[in-house]
Design a protein around this motif. Structure first.
Motif, PDB file in Angstrom:
ATOM      1  N   LEU A  53       0.746  -1.115  -0.120  1.00  0.00           N
ATOM      2  CA  LEU A  53       0.078   0.010   0.081  1.00  0.00           C
ATOM      3  C   LEU A  53       0.883   1.159   0.173  1.00  0.00           C
ATOM      4  N   SER A  54       1.176   1.811  -1.230  1.00  0.00           N
ATOM      5  CA  SER A  54       1.893   3.070  -1.384  1.00  0.00           C
ATOM      6  C   SER A  54       1.803   3.726  -2.681  1.00  0.00           C
ATOM      7  N   THR A  55       2.283   4.792  -2.627  1.00  0.00           N
ATOM      8  CA  THR A  55       2.279   5.746  -4.309  1.00  0.00           C
ATOM      9  C   THR A  55       3.906   5.758  -4.365  1.00  0.00           C
ATOM     10  N   ARG A  56       4.525   5.220  -3.748  1.00  0.00           N
ATOM     11  CA  ARG A  56       6.035   5.170  -3.941  1.00  0.00           C
ATOM     12  C   ARG A  56       6.593   4.121  -4.411  1.00  0.00           C
ATOM     13  N   GLY A  57       7.770   4.040  -4.587  1.00  0.00           N
ATOM     14  CA  GLY A  57       8.504   2.854  -5.018  1.00  0.00           C
ATOM     15  C   GLY A  57       8.902   2.443  -6.630  1.00  0.00           C
ATOM     16  N   GLU A  58       9.921   1.661  -6.702  1.00  0.00           N
ATOM     17  CA  GLU A  58       9.879   1.274  -8.129  1.00  0.00           C
ATOM     18  C   GLU A  58       9.712  -0.403  -8.275  1.00  0.00           C
ATOM     19  N   ARG A  59       9.172  -0.705  -9.405  1.00  0.00           N
ATOM     20  CA  ARG A  59       9.063  -2.226  -9.432  1.00  0.00           C
ATOM     21  C   ARG A  59      10.473  -2.931  -9.241  1.00  0.00           C
ATOM     22  N   TRP A  60      10.185  -4.253  -8.359  1.00  0.00           N
ATOM     23  CA  TRP A  60      11.377  -4.961  -8.140  1.00  0.00           C
ATOM     24  C   TRP A  60      11.890  -5.561  -9.265  1.00  0.00           C
ATOM     25  N   THR A  61      12.983  -5.350  -9.711  1.00  0.00           N
ATOM     26  CA  THR A  61      13.980  -5.887 -10.792  1.00  0.00           C
ATOM     27  C   THR A  61      15.160  -6.722 -10.393  1.00  0.00           C
ATOM     28  N   ASP A  72      -3.132   2.039  -4.049  1.00  0.00           N
ATOM     29  CA  ASP A  72      -3.111   3.343  -3.377  1.00  0.00           C
ATOM     30  C   ASP A  72      -3.773   3.432  -1.860  1.00  0.00           C
ATOM     31  N   PRO A  73      -2.911   3.816  -1.052  1.00  0.00           N
ATOM     32  CA  PRO A  73      -3.375   3.593   0.366  1.00  0.00           C
ATOM     33  C   PRO A  73      -4.622   4.609   0.732  1.00  0.00           C
ATOM     34  N   GLY A  74      -4.686   5.691  -0.111  1.00  0.00           N
ATOM     35  CA  GLY A  74      -5.835   6.503   0.099  1.00  0.00           C
ATOM     36  C   GLY A  74      -7.254   5.781  -0.288  1.00  0.00           C
ATOM     37  N   ARG A  75      -7.284   4.864  -1.024  1.00  0.00           N
ATOM     38  CA  ARG A  75      -8.382   4.035  -1.228  1.00  0.00           C
ATOM     39  C   ARG A  75      -8.433   2.731  -0.723  1.00  0.00           C
ATOM     40  N   ALA A  76      -7.224   2.211  -0.557  1.00  0.00           N
ATOM     41  CA  ALA A  76      -7.153   0.896   0.061  1.00  0.00           C
ATOM     42  C   ALA A  76      -7.322   0.751   1.557  1.00  0.00           C
ATOM     43  N   ILE A  77      -6.995   1.626   2.230  1.00  0.00           N
ATOM     44  CA  ILE A  77      -7.027   1.747   3.768  1.00  0.00           C
ATOM     45  C   ILE A  77      -8.687   1.928   4.099  1.00  0.00           C
ATOM     46  N   PRO A  78      -9.248   2.933   3.433  1.00  0.00           N
ATOM     47  CA  PRO A  78     -10.723   2.964   3.745  1.00  0.00           C
ATOM     48  C   PRO A  78     -11.513   1.974   3.697  1.00  0.00           C
ATOM     49  N   ALA A  79     -11.082   1.120   2.094  1.00  0.00           N
ATOM     50  CA  ALA A  79     -11.679   0.005   1.960  1.00  0.00           C
ATOM     51  C   ALA A  79     -11.553  -1.209   2.955  1.00  0.00           C
ATOM     52  N   LEU A  80     -10.536  -1.395   3.361  1.00  0.00           N
ATOM     53  CA  LEU A  80      -9.970  -2.369   4.685  1.00  0.00           C
ATOM     54  C   LEU A  80     -10.952  -1.821   5.910  1.00  0.00           C
ATOM     55  N   GLY A  99       9.538  -2.525  -3.661  1.00  0.00           N
ATOM     56  CA  GLY A  99      10.758  -2.222  -2.972  1.00  0.00           C
ATOM     57  C   GLY A  99      10.554  -2.032  -1.601  1.00  0.00           C
ATOM     58  N   GLU A 100      11.578  -1.685  -0.802  1.00  0.00           N
ATOM     59  CA  GLU A 100      11.426  -1.379   0.598  1.00  0.00           C
ATOM     60  C   GLU A 100      10.574  -0.247   1.133  1.00  0.00           C
ATOM     61  N   VAL A 101      10.820   0.730   0.264  1.00  0.00           N
ATOM     62  CA  VAL A 101      10.100   2.170   0.695  1.00  0.00           C
ATOM     63  C   VAL A 101       8.567   1.745   0.438  1.00  0.00           C
ATOM     64  N   ALA A 102       7.947   1.208  -0.300  1.00  0.00           N
ATOM     65  CA  ALA A 102       6.672   0.792  -0.364  1.00  0.00           C
ATOM     66  C   ALA A 102       6.141  -0.236   0.673  1.00  0.00           C
ATOM     67  N   LEU A 103       7.114  -1.180   1.169  1.00  0.00           N
ATOM     68  CA  LEU A 103       6.781  -2.046   2.024  1.00  0.00           C
ATOM     69  C   LEU A 103       6.835  -1.239   3.697  1.00  0.00           C
ATOM     70  N   GLU A 104       7.657  -0.333   3.540  1.00  0.00           N
ATOM     71  CA  GLU A 104       7.488   0.506   5.077  1.00  0.00           C
ATOM     72  C   GLU A 104       6.191   1.418   4.767  1.00  0.00           C
ATOM     73  N   ASP A 105       6.045   1.867   3.887  1.00  0.00           N
ATOM     74  CA  ASP A 105       4.908   2.784   3.544  1.00  0.00           C
ATOM     75  C   ASP A 105       3.671   1.917   4.065  1.00  0.00           C
ATOM     76  N   THR A 106       3.542   0.762   3.518  1.00  0.00           N
ATOM     77  CA  THR A 106       2.446  -0.204   3.905  1.00  0.00           C
ATOM     78  C   THR A 106       2.248  -0.376   5.642  1.00  0.00           C
ATOM     79  N   LEU A 107       3.499  -0.592   6.268  1.00  0.00           N
ATOM     80  CA  LEU A 107       3.398  -0.918   7.422  1.00  0.00           C
ATOM     81  C   LEU A 107       3.078   0.554   8.160  1.00  0.00           C
ATOM     82  N   ASP A 108       3.516   1.626   7.538  1.00  0.00           N
ATOM     83  CA  ASP A 108       3.053   3.058   8.387  1.00  0.00           C
ATOM     84  C   ASP A 108       1.366   3.041   8.114  1.00  0.00           C
TER      85      ASP A 108
END
Length: 331
Positions: A53-61, A72-80, A99-108
């Motif tokens: 859940l993030s709007t950041r990060g690059e695809r894992w390659t 998008d957390p702005g839509r996913a979090i209200p849905a959950l 990537g790591e930044v998107a995982l950390e966003d998910t946690l936050d």
């Protein structure tokens, strides 16, 4: 805390790609379709969140990855929140897709929403940490593991998943899982759930190693095993008074549908506890994905789900009673 409770469990909830696009033009709760009232009527809900859940990060390659799931957390979090999700299992093969930044966003984002999570973290210690959730009158602890995508495994100094080999003969697996279970028991919960994203896609039954691992978990105090990963629901076993849901299938996504395996069909699994917080039954409500939403299955679709569940559970000696469009198994 202890007492009666009704806890829902689902397979994969993937809120990225086309699901996310559809959510741009409809209310947050729309993704739950005709199942929404049933979800809201539960005391709590545990899902496998099959995306970051993030709007950041690059695809894992760094290694080949054919699919990348990000909501998008702005839509996913209200849905959950609309469905009353209390806990997300994150040990799976998609939380690091961006990537790591998107995982950390998910946690936050989950933390900010008050949604518990287990199975991924900023390091291996955090990934192994149990989630705790107050569900109805129950104190529920959840641990989460995966054998998928070893390159996503957390380390002592890098974010990732709680990765294990599904092998009761593996010393590292036994040590890692035993450590996580010990942490989950402090303080002792009313219900201890192990949520496992295990095995390959599009198979109809668990291998013997998974059966042995599920029973091994129960022997070590797990009250409920919540499996997922195959995109196809598997049979249910009741082992020593504990339900083992070998695979809960898919709950909501945008995946291509196999016309024979019907990965668009599964169940909402509702676990009911008695006044002493012991599991007394599991109710299975057939579901079907249409238009990137989950719906209660009816008619022929529900019949198909019931028949396949009976067939896939027969090797475990599991017997079901019919309940409307669904099934019930006593524990």
């Amino acid at each position: 805390m202890s007492g009666r409770g009704r806890i829902g469990l689902t397979g994969d909830v993937m809120l990225g790609r086309t699901v996310d696009e559809r959510q741009r033009h409809r209310p947050p709760e729309a993704v739950w379709g005709t199942a929404l009232d049933r979800l809201r009527g539960l005391d709590g809900l545990i899902v496998n969140l099959e995306c970051c859940l993030s709007t950041r990060g690059e695809r894992w390659t760094r290694t080949y990855r054919p699919f990348h799931f990000r909501g998008d957390p702005g839509r996913a979090i209200p849905a959950l929140d609309a469905a009353g999700v209390d806990c997300c299992a994150l040990a799976n093969n998609h939380v690091l897709d961006f990537g790591e930044v998107a995982l950390e966003d998910t946690l936050d984002h989950l933390d900010a929403a008050g949604i518990a999570h287990a199975g991924a973290g900023r390091d291996v210690d955090a990934a192994l940490a149990p989630a705790r959730a107050a569900i109805g009158g129950l104190d529920v602890a959840v641990v989460s593991f995966t054998d998928n995508t070893p390159e996503y495994a957390a380390t002592e100094d890098a974010p990732g998943t709680a990765h294990v080999e599904i092998d009761v003969g593996n010393d590292d697996t036994r040590d890692r899982v035993a450590e996580a279970l010990s942490r989950a028991r402090e303080p002792a919960p009313d219900l201890l759930v192990a949520s496992l994203h295990w095995g390959p896609n599009m198979v109809e039954e668990p291998p013997p190693a998974f059966e042995a691992f599920g029973r091994w978990l129960v022997d070590r105090g797990v009250d409920l095993v919540h499996g997922h990963s195959a995109h196809v629901f598997h049979g249910v076993e009741v082992y020593d008074g504990a339900p083992i849901l070998y695979d809960a299938g898919d709950f909501v996504d945008d995946y291509a549908v196999d016309p024979d395996l019907r990965n668009d069909r599964s169940f909402l699994f509702e676990v009911r506890t008695d006044a002493d917080a012991a599991i007394e039954e599991v109710r299975l409500l057939p579901t079907e994905i249409r238009d990137c939403r989950v719906h209660e299955a009816r008619g022929d679709a529900a019949r198909w789900c019931r028949e396949r569940m009976r067939e896939r559970s027969e090797p475990f000696g599991t017997e079901f009673e019919r309940d409307g469009e669904g099934l019930v198994v006593a524990v």
